[in-house]
Scaffold this motif. Structure first.
Motif, short mmCIF file in Angstrom:
data_model
loop_
_atom_site.label_atom_id
_atom_site.label_comp_id
_atom_site.label_asym_id
_atom_site.label_seq_id
_atom_site.Cartn_x
_atom_site.Cartn_y
_atom_site.Cartn_z
N SER A 161 21.87 97.86 -50.40
CA SER A 161 21.64 98.00 -48.96
C SER A 161 22.28 96.83 -48.22
O SER A 161 23.12 96.13 -48.76
CB SER A 161 20.15 98.06 -48.69
OG SER A 161 19.56 96.84 -49.06
N LEU A 162 21.83 96.60 -46.99
CA LEU A 162 22.39 95.51 -46.20
C LEU A 162 21.74 94.17 -46.50
O LEU A 162 22.22 93.13 -46.06
CB LEU A 162 22.23 95.81 -44.71
CG LEU A 162 23.03 97.00 -44.21
CD1 LEU A 162 22.78 97.22 -42.73
CD2 LEU A 162 24.51 96.81 -44.47
N SER A 163 20.63 94.17 -47.21
CA SER A 163 19.95 92.91 -47.49
C SER A 163 20.61 92.18 -48.65
O SER A 163 21.38 92.75 -49.41
CB SER A 163 18.48 93.17 -47.81
OG SER A 163 18.38 93.92 -49.01
N LYS A 189 18.83 85.50 -52.76
CA LYS A 189 17.73 84.94 -51.96
C LYS A 189 17.18 83.66 -52.57
O LYS A 189 16.59 82.85 -51.87
CB LYS A 189 16.61 85.96 -51.83
CG LYS A 189 16.96 87.12 -50.93
CD LYS A 189 15.82 88.12 -50.89
CE LYS A 189 16.19 89.34 -50.07
NZ LYS A 189 15.11 90.33 -50.06
N ARG A 190 17.40 83.45 -53.88
CA ARG A 190 16.89 82.25 -54.54
C ARG A 190 17.85 81.07 -54.48
O ARG A 190 17.51 79.97 -54.89
CB ARG A 190 16.57 82.57 -56.01
CG ARG A 190 15.40 83.54 -56.17
CD ARG A 190 14.97 83.63 -57.63
NE ARG A 190 16.03 84.07 -58.52
CZ ARG A 190 16.24 85.35 -58.90
NH1 ARG A 190 15.46 86.30 -58.43
NH2 ARG A 190 17.21 85.65 -59.72
N TYR A 191 19.06 81.28 -53.99
CA TYR A 191 20.04 80.19 -53.94
C TYR A 191 19.59 79.11 -52.97
O TYR A 191 19.11 79.38 -51.88
CB TYR A 191 21.41 80.69 -53.49
CG TYR A 191 22.12 81.60 -54.46
CD1 TYR A 191 21.83 81.59 -55.82
CD2 TYR A 191 23.11 82.46 -54.02
CE1 TYR A 191 22.49 82.42 -56.70
CE2 TYR A 191 23.78 83.29 -54.89
CZ TYR A 191 23.47 83.27 -56.24
OH TYR A 191 24.13 84.08 -57.10
#
Length: 91
Positions: A74-76, A82-84
């Motif tokens: 998707s676009l997320s 997200k963990r970077y």
């Protein structure tokens, strides 16, 4: 049979399609002028302006996150991204 609904739901495909439509319009205008159907002629200034407008538009869309990351569904962002804490090195 082509599933157009799936194609038009893929933002990368839509952007590619729109870009190809601009190329098609350009070729048709040049051809129409060459055979005398129109007096309109694409000058280098018009072509340059057109490319600048398209590039600016896609730049804004990319900044807004509309241009999809092809590595995600998707676009997320992916869970890994997200963990970077900082951008991942490509090396």
């Amino acid at each position: 049979m082509i599933n157009w609904k799936v194609r038009f739901s893929n933002r990368l495909w839509v952007i590619s399609f729109i870009t190809q439509l601009f190329i098609l319009v350009e070729v048709m205008l040049v051809g129409a002028h060459a055979v005398g159907l129109t007096d309109f002629q694409l000058t280098e200034e018009i072509k340059g302006w057109g490319f600048e407008v398209v590039n600016a538009l896609f730049g804004v869309l990319a900044t807004l996150g509309v241009v999809q990351d092809p590595t995600t569904v998707s676009l997320s962002d992916s869970e890994q991204a997200k963990r970077y804490k900082k951008p991942r090195s490509s090396l």
